[in-house]
Design a protein around this motif. Sequence first.
Motif, PDB file in Angstrom:
ATOM      1  N   ALA A   1      32.600  48.637 -60.039  1.00  0.00           N
ATOM      2  CA  ALA A   1      31.625  49.135 -58.889  1.00  0.00           C
ATOM      3  C   ALA A   1      32.405  50.167 -58.237  1.00  0.00           C
ATOM      4  O   ALA A   1      31.319  51.151 -57.640  1.00  0.00           O
ATOM      5  CB  ALA A   1      31.387  48.050 -57.916  1.00  0.00           C
ATOM      6  N   PHE A   2      33.523  50.439 -58.046  1.00  0.00           N
ATOM      7  CA  PHE A   2      34.286  51.385 -57.238  1.00  0.00           C
ATOM      8  C   PHE A   2      34.011  52.694 -58.033  1.00  0.00           C
ATOM      9  O   PHE A   2      33.886  53.839 -57.442  1.00  0.00           O
ATOM     10  CB  PHE A   2      35.908  50.866 -57.236  1.00  0.00           C
ATOM     11  CG  PHE A   2      36.758  52.061 -56.525  1.00  0.00           C
ATOM     12  CD1 PHE A   2      36.498  52.281 -55.153  1.00  0.00           C
ATOM     13  CD2 PHE A   2      37.439  52.844 -57.227  1.00  0.00           C
ATOM     14  CE1 PHE A   2      37.209  53.398 -54.395  1.00  0.00           C
ATOM     15  CE2 PHE A   2      38.015  53.999 -56.521  1.00  0.00           C
ATOM     16  CZ  PHE A   2      38.114  54.159 -55.281  1.00  0.00           C
ATOM     17  N   GLU A   3      34.259  52.655 -59.304  1.00  0.00           N
ATOM     18  CA  GLU A   3      34.166  53.844 -60.237  1.00  0.00           C
ATOM     19  C   GLU A   3      32.689  54.354 -60.198  1.00  0.00           C
ATOM     20  O   GLU A   3      32.760  55.624 -60.306  1.00  0.00           O
ATOM     21  CB  GLU A   3      34.764  53.358 -61.523  1.00  0.00           C
ATOM     22  CG  GLU A   3      35.990  53.270 -61.852  1.00  0.00           C
ATOM     23  CD  GLU A   3      36.973  54.514 -61.440  1.00  0.00           C
ATOM     24  OE1 GLU A   3      36.671  55.606 -61.636  1.00  0.00           O
ATOM     25  OE2 GLU A   3      37.989  53.998 -60.787  1.00  0.00           O
ATOM     26  N   THR A   4      31.899  53.633 -59.872  1.00  0.00           N
ATOM     27  CA  THR A   4      30.244  53.928 -59.962  1.00  0.00           C
ATOM     28  C   THR A   4      30.209  54.565 -58.768  1.00  0.00           C
ATOM     29  O   THR A   4      29.576  55.770 -58.536  1.00  0.00           O
ATOM     30  CB  THR A   4      29.515  52.812 -60.279  1.00  0.00           C
ATOM     31  OG1 THR A   4      29.551  52.322 -61.501  1.00  0.00           O
ATOM     32  CG2 THR A   4      28.159  53.204 -59.986  1.00  0.00           C
ATOM     33  N   LEU A   5      30.808  53.886 -57.685  1.00  0.00           N
ATOM     34  CA  LEU A   5      30.477  54.619 -56.321  1.00  0.00           C
ATOM     35  C   LEU A   5      31.226  56.079 -56.274  1.00  0.00           C
ATOM     36  O   LEU A   5      30.680  56.999 -55.670  1.00  0.00           O
ATOM     37  CB  LEU A   5      31.092  53.721 -55.224  1.00  0.00           C
ATOM     38  CG  LEU A   5      30.270  52.648 -54.991  1.00  0.00           C
ATOM     39  CD1 LEU A   5      30.694  51.654 -53.773  1.00  0.00           C
ATOM     40  CD2 LEU A   5      28.988  53.319 -54.162  1.00  0.00           C
TER      41      LEU A   5
END
Length: 308
Positions: free
Chosen positions: A183-187
């Motif tokens: 999720a962090f990489e997506t954000l």
Amino acid sequence: MSPSRVTYAPVGFGDYHWTVTDDDGRPWFATVSDLEHKEHCGQGAVAALKGLRQAMDTALTLRERDGLRFVVAPVAAADGGPVLPLDDRYALTVFPHVPGRAGEFGQRLSEAERDQVLDLLAELHGRTPPETTPPAAVEPPGLDGVLAALDESEGPWSGGPFAEPARKLLREHEATLRERLAAFETLVARVRGRGAPLVVTHGEPHPGNLILGDEGHLLVDWDTVGLALPERDLALLSDDPAALTRYTELTGRTPDPDALALYRLRWSLLDVAEFVEWFRGEHQRTEDTESAWKGFTDTLEHLATASG
């Protein structure tokens, strides 16, 4: 300055602090930084010393050039710089002693207090960044170590009394951690794609870095200063743009909900990375490791709740 009295101050987490009284009776606050464990300033002692100098030079410029009186900046050493290396690993920085009521990490600010801090941040973010301002990396250091620890969580860890409990806890939360890392990489990709301008940010304007003096709030601990999106600071006050309307009124900029979520998640992942490195390495049972263990469990529980 010749010290006539030096008293150790058990405050903060990471650096070492003393209150110092000079021969004229003036109080000072001295900080010794362990450059081997200051990754946000640079990897390794040499890079960390350079990064710490950039950060302290930036704080000095913000206070002296820009007149930001809420910036608690260091004083210059005999060589004119704000950071004095003591040896290959440790460096000394000296600050004026600031009277007032210090906040505590985790303390909840009232709406009025939050708006007062937003006033400071709006003023800070509106300044032209000093040339010495270092870039603030979006990816927290140590994420590779977390992934390696997850891949090696089947075998025993033997660095100290919290090694095996940490391994078991990490394994228990493996699915949550991998999901939150993704999720962090997506954000990161989503927020970077918007190309919002960067500003000079403090990095950690939480209550533990606030002192309430006669003229209002002051901000201490500028070693985390860096060029970043405004949400790097704002996310520590709230992840709800509606709670940050004072900032919008002052700057005309509405905080980006994705950027707020990004930096809130970054804070938790950075904590996990630091705790994993600590408990996989050699350590003893001390007050610091007891505190770190509680922080580790609380952070993983928070990530699990947020994921759910």
